[in-house]
Design a protein around this motif. Structure first.
Motif, short mmCIF file in Angstrom:
data_model
loop_
_atom_site.label_atom_id
_atom_site.label_comp_id
_atom_site.label_asym_id
_atom_site.label_seq_id
_atom_site.Cartn_x
_atom_site.Cartn_y
_atom_site.Cartn_z
N ALA A 453 38.34 63.71 45.77
CA ALA A 453 37.85 63.44 47.11
C ALA A 453 38.15 61.98 47.43
N VAL A 454 38.66 61.73 48.63
CA VAL A 454 38.95 60.38 49.10
C VAL A 454 37.98 60.07 50.23
N ILE A 455 37.24 58.97 50.09
CA ILE A 455 36.19 58.62 51.03
C ILE A 455 36.46 57.23 51.58
N GLY A 456 36.47 57.10 52.91
CA GLY A 456 36.62 55.81 53.57
C GLY A 456 35.29 55.36 54.13
N LEU A 457 35.01 54.05 54.00
CA LEU A 457 33.73 53.49 54.42
C LEU A 457 33.91 52.57 55.61
N SER A 458 32.80 52.29 56.26
CA SER A 458 32.84 51.40 57.43
C SER A 458 33.17 49.97 57.03
N SER A 459 33.04 49.63 55.74
CA SER A 459 33.39 48.28 55.26
C SER A 459 34.88 48.11 55.04
N GLY A 460 35.65 49.19 55.13
CA GLY A 460 37.09 49.12 54.89
C GLY A 460 37.50 49.59 53.52
N THR A 461 36.55 49.96 52.68
CA THR A 461 36.86 50.42 51.32
C THR A 461 37.23 51.90 51.34
N HIS A 482 41.12 48.10 54.09
CA HIS A 482 41.28 47.64 55.47
C HIS A 482 40.26 46.56 55.78
N GLN A 483 40.60 45.76 56.77
CA GLN A 483 39.67 44.73 57.23
C GLN A 483 38.59 45.31 58.13
N GLY A 484 38.91 46.38 58.80
CA GLY A 484 37.95 47.03 59.68
C GLY A 484 37.45 48.34 59.09
N SER A 485 36.74 49.08 59.90
CA SER A 485 36.21 50.37 59.46
C SER A 485 37.34 51.37 59.27
N VAL A 486 37.21 52.21 58.27
CA VAL A 486 38.23 53.23 58.01
C VAL A 486 38.02 54.38 58.99
N VAL A 499 47.39 58.18 52.97
CA VAL A 499 47.52 57.46 54.22
C VAL A 499 46.12 57.12 54.70
N THR A 500 45.91 55.86 55.08
CA THR A 500 44.62 55.41 55.60
C THR A 500 44.84 54.68 56.91
N ALA A 501 43.90 54.81 57.81
CA ALA A 501 43.95 54.14 59.11
C ALA A 501 42.68 53.34 59.30
N GLY A 502 42.83 52.08 59.74
CA GLY A 502 41.70 51.20 59.94
C GLY A 502 41.52 50.83 61.39
N SER A 503 40.29 50.45 61.74
CA SER A 503 39.99 50.12 63.12
C SER A 503 40.68 48.84 63.57
N GLU A 504 41.21 48.05 62.64
CA GLU A 504 41.92 46.82 63.03
C GLU A 504 43.32 47.13 63.55
N GLY A 505 43.72 48.43 63.51
CA GLY A 505 45.01 48.82 64.07
C GLY A 505 46.11 48.90 63.04
N LEU A 506 45.78 49.05 61.78
CA LEU A 506 46.77 49.15 60.71
C LEU A 506 46.78 50.54 60.13
N LEU A 507 47.98 51.02 59.84
CA LEU A 507 48.16 52.29 59.12
C LEU A 507 48.84 51.97 57.80
N LYS A 508 48.22 52.38 56.70
CA LYS A 508 48.73 52.00 55.38
C LYS A 508 49.05 53.24 54.56
N LEU A 517 49.81 49.65 47.32
CA LEU A 517 50.24 49.75 48.71
C LEU A 517 51.76 49.87 48.78
N ILE A 518 52.23 50.90 49.49
CA ILE A 518 53.66 51.13 49.63
C ILE A 518 54.17 50.54 50.94
#
Length: 878
Positions: A453-461, A482-486, A499-508, A517-518
């Motif tokens: 299971a992959v879990i994203g947190l509001s802290s960016g983890t 991420h610097q922002g919320s996932v 693939v993860t997306a953050g509220s700061e506008g980055l897709l990683k 990180l690729i």
């Protein structure tokens, strides 16, 4: 029906099918007894239609046709069910069809009371009308002053002929004779509004429920109060009496509790707390049965049985949906028959698209399930988890361990659930080092193998956990991903890429195994949500600027960009083949985007904003949930059973509003033939025999007619019988048939000319076949259609015989062989039946050394008795 962009129906792709998960509303149910089948039936209102259940098994018997508006009250007698909607009410026969409609009220109807061959209706302006059911005519109309006597309840007391008892919001009651139109008696009441009236098992005795929470047992013959009861849960919503020998009365309350009162000892004997999570809409004891039927606005219908020593009812059967609007729905599994849904009521349920008996509830999430079991807490509200906001499910290892991971509103830990056991799982997944309360889980995903299971947190983890053991298996990035919320996490089908997306506008893009990180890319706007189609590797991103970006995770490039929504995009869904992306937004629209062409191909509006959208893995249904709605709405995919023109919609296309489907599978909508206009786009395509002058067209003959022509000698050798043929047993009669692939009866020729000459015609003895005759005719008129059709109707052996007989040694002639080659030339010139012409020509030109000799036991194809039939020399003059 036309499916073009102009004048078409609201949606070219989806048609409303039916609603799931709806069982009851805040309208009191109706219980009926069928004397023919000797069974009880209970009818509950569901929006614009009503359901009828068999009480014995609580199975759905019938769903009524829908009415134009929401049903506001119901009643029933032995034959008909009456439902009011607005200022009109209708009578339904066989629990389905409208047979009578009554119009005459100016205000909304809120009370109905069957009365023999008549029915009484009361509207909110306190106008009472008595109707004759079968003629639909008014019999009597009574008008009351709302400020003095506003009718709130109505009852026909037992054995009181032609009399009705009316209760008012002011507290007084009136007894009327409706035949003579006279007010017989006025009861002063108890200065509190009357909310319920119920006939007691004893004649002349009525139970009166009041706004104050009191229940008055009153004798209306002598106007005497026999006993009083009070409950502290608010107004009395409904009252019912047991008739199976126990003097017990049940009273419902607005908070979902039921009080049980002993009428002999005049005391409260039991409390059924939280029988429903909302107000008790109706409760009814079945006649001479220890069964209590209850329904409420919490979308539940329950049957309680009183078989315990303390007189408390235990739950026997129930039909239950969500009692609060849905937060997330997703199809579960690959058969497209189960939909998992989470709701604001805190439950996780599974609804079957096949039958209601396959529905099941996974229950409420509990913070400490073992503590609740150990201490036996009755009130579990304090230990319940908040509503589920997002979840991910995978059935790959559901029989081994938990296969569902869910994050809750305002909670850091994510819960696991087990679909097979229908219960919350064993683990709560959260990082041990985080103790702050302001960090919450915002995105979850589960791998296709069901192990991680992959879990994203509001802290960016972004953390990875093992589903079997619940152990933390690492995090992406050094400190945080991420610097922002996932806003979204996704894992590909092979567990290689995350693939993860953050509220700061980055897709990683990350390596799933070593968490490295690729690639990282900037988005035009902050992402709202993310969805991955694992089979095709297509990633859909809904952005905060109401646009949609589609990426290929292999090349990590944006391949499509869609814009058009005028509100926040709530959810997206891919079609199973990955060709369509379906998006639902707060502008009340559902749009379908065609990914190969990059165009909008379908759009329709709804009267309630869609919150969730998911498509069946089999592609047959689209499921949606909506704001302030408790049900799941299914839309059938029209393209599976009808020809649909998927043309791009113009930029100025204005979609029309589509009504949500009801609980009935087939809506009775009459479409006149005049409204259906033929479309130029949707003309039925009929393939011509020759597609194009430049193209070669094959025939439609089965391969068995032509493919084995060159191997007939081998086939005959294999099929040669080992024993000599036996003479068949003589039959008493037989009907002569003509040999061929299609058997035909041979009609004997009758000699109608008695003076026929006895001289024998020598031409008849030539025994030329029809095929030879057609070839001879083709030499004269150059037409070979008949000859070609004759060959097409023959089997391989017949074709071999015909071509063998073309040789002069076998009864043919050089001219006939030349005619056959001309026929092949005609077939090749017109470019039709190409493979058949090649097979015929190959058999005609087959060399002699490829054939077996007669001494080897097999027949020759183009020669007989060792004589080879050579094709004529077409270059020599005859």
């Amino acid at each position: 029906m036309e499916r073009g962009t102009e004048g078409r129906t609201a949606s070219a792709l989806f048609a409303g099918f039916r609603a799931l998960g709806l069982f009851s509303s805040d309208i009191p149910h109706v219980v009926r007894f069928n004397s023919l089948k000797r069974r009880f039936y209970v009818t509950t209102c569901v929006g614009k239609s009503f359901h009828t259940y068999d009480v014995q098994k609580l199975s759905l018997v019938a769903v009524s046709n829908s009415v134009p508006q929401e049903i506001c009250c119901m009643a029933a007698d032995e034959r008909l069910v009456f439902a009011a909607y607005g200022n009109v009410f209708s009578a339904f026969a066989r629990n389905k069809e409208i047979v009578h409609t009554f119009k005459g009220h100016k205000a909304e109807i809120h009370l109905l009371q069957p009365f023999g061959d008549h029915i009484i209706s009361v509207d909110v302006d306190s106008i009472l009308i008595i109707w004759h059911i079968y003629s639909e005519e008014e019999y009597l109309q009574l008008t009351f002053d709302k400020s003095v006597f506003k009718i709130s309840t109505i009852l026909h007391p037992s054995t009181y002929l032609n009399k009705i008892l009316l209760g008012s919001e002011q507290g007084s009651l009136q007894l009327w004779n409706v035949k003579s139109n006279k007010l017989l008696y006025t009861f002063p009441g108890w200065k509190v509004g009357v909310t319920a009236l119920q006939q007691a098992p004893a004649v002349d005795v009525i139970a009166v429920g009041l706004m104050s929470g009191q229940v008055i047992i009153h004798n209306i013959k002598f106007d005497e109060t026999l006993m009083k009861f009070r409950q502290d849960w608010g107004p009395i919503t409904s009252v019912s009496f047991r008739t199976d020998g126990h003097p017990v009365m049940a009273a419902g309350s607005p908070c979902g509790h039921i009080g049980l009162w002993d009428l002999e000892d005049k005391k409260l004997i039991n409390q059924m707390r939280n029988a429903h999570s909302t107000a008790i809409a109706g409760l009814t004891f079945l006649h001479r049965e220890p069964l209590l039927v209850t329904n409420g606005a919490d979308n539940a219908l329950r049957i309680w049985i009183f078989d315990g020593p303390t007189g408390e009812g235990r739950l026997l059967k129930f039909r239950m949906g969500h009692s609060a609007p849905l937060t997330k729905i997703r199809y579960y599994g690959q058969n497209g028959q189960q939909i998992l849904s989470a709701s604001q009521d805190g439950t996780l349920q599974s609804f079957s698209t096949v039958h209601e008996k396959f529905n099941k509830s996974l229950g409420h999430g509990l913070i400490n399930k073992k503590r609740v079991k150990r201490k036996g807490l009755q009130n579990t509200m304090s230990v319940r988890l908040p509503p589920i906001t997002k979840f991910a499910a995978e059935e790959a290892r559901e029989s081994d361990w938990d296969g569902i991971i869910a994050c809750h509103q305002g909670k850091l830990s994510c819960s696991t659930w087990n679909y097979q056991r229908s219960t919350i799982g064993a683990y709560f997944l959260k990082p041990k080092e985080l103790k702050t309360d302001d960090i919450t889980a915002t995105a979850v995903d589960i791998t296709s193998c069901g192990n991680f299971a992959v879990i994203g947190l509001s802290s960016g983890t972004v953390d990875v956990y093992n589903m079997q053991s619940g152990i933390h298996r690492g995090s992406f990035g050094k400190d945080q991903a991420h610097q922002g919320s996932v806003r979204g996490v996704a894992v590909d089908g092979l567990n290689q890429l995350t693939v993860t997306a953050g509220s700061e506008g980055l897709l990683k893009f990350w390596n799933f195994k070593n968490k490295i990180l690729i690639h990282s890319m900037n988005l035009d706007s902050s992402p709202k949500m993310m969805l991955l189609h694992r089979d095709s590797g297509i990633l859909g991103l809904a952005l905060d600027d109401f646009s949609i970006s589609v990426l290929d995770i292999e090349t990590r490039k944006i391949v499509r960009e869609f814009s058009g929504h005028q509100g926040q995009i709530n959810d997206m869904a891919f079609s199973p083949d990955g060709r369509w992306l379906i998006s639902a937004a707060m502008d009340c629209s559902i749009r379908t985007w065609d990914l190969p062409s990059g165009c909008l191909i379908d759009c329709f509006l709804l009267d309630s904003a869609p919150l969730n959208v998911t498509m069946s893995p089999t592609g047959d249904f689209l499921a949606t949930s909506h704001v302030d709605h408790l049900g799941i709405y299914l839309w059938s995919n029209i393209s599976l059973y009808s020809v649909v023109s998927l043309r791009p919609l113009p930029n100025d296309y204005v979609p029309s509003v589509v009504m949500l489907p009801g609980t009935c599978q087939t809506q009775d909508v009459e479409v006149s033939e005049e409204t259906i206009e033929p479309s130029d786009e949707m003309i039925e395509y009929d393939s011509p025999e020759q597609l194009n002058e430049q193209l070669v067209t094959l025939s439609l003959l089965p391969e068995s007619r032509w493919k084995n022509l060159l191997n007939l000698d081998v086939i005959k050798k294999k099929n040669k019988p080992k024993e000599p043929p036996k003479v068949p047993t003589s039959a008493p009669f037989f009907i002569p048939t003509v040999p061929g692939l299609v058997p035909k009866y041979a009609v004997p020729e009758q000699n109608h000319d008695p003076q026929q000459s006895k001289v024998v015609n020598l031409g008849i003895l030539a025994q030329k076949s029809d095929f030879c005759l057609k070839l001879e005719e083709g030499l004269a008129n150059n037409k070979y259609e008949a000859a070609i059709n004759l060959l097409k109707e023959m089997g391989p052996s017949g074709i071999e015989t015909e071509l063998r007989s073309l040789s002069p040694d076998c009864g043919g002639s050089v001219e006939v062989m030349q005619s056959f080659l001309k026929m092949i030339g005609v077939m090749l010139d017109r470019k039709r039946d190409f493979e058949v012409a090649q097979a015929y020509l190959a058999l005609f030109l087959k060399p002699k050394n490829n054939y077996s000799t007669p001494e080897q036991g097999t027949g020759s194809t183009l020669h007989d008795s060792g004589t080879h039939c050579q094709p004529p020399d077409l270059h020599t003059e005859e």
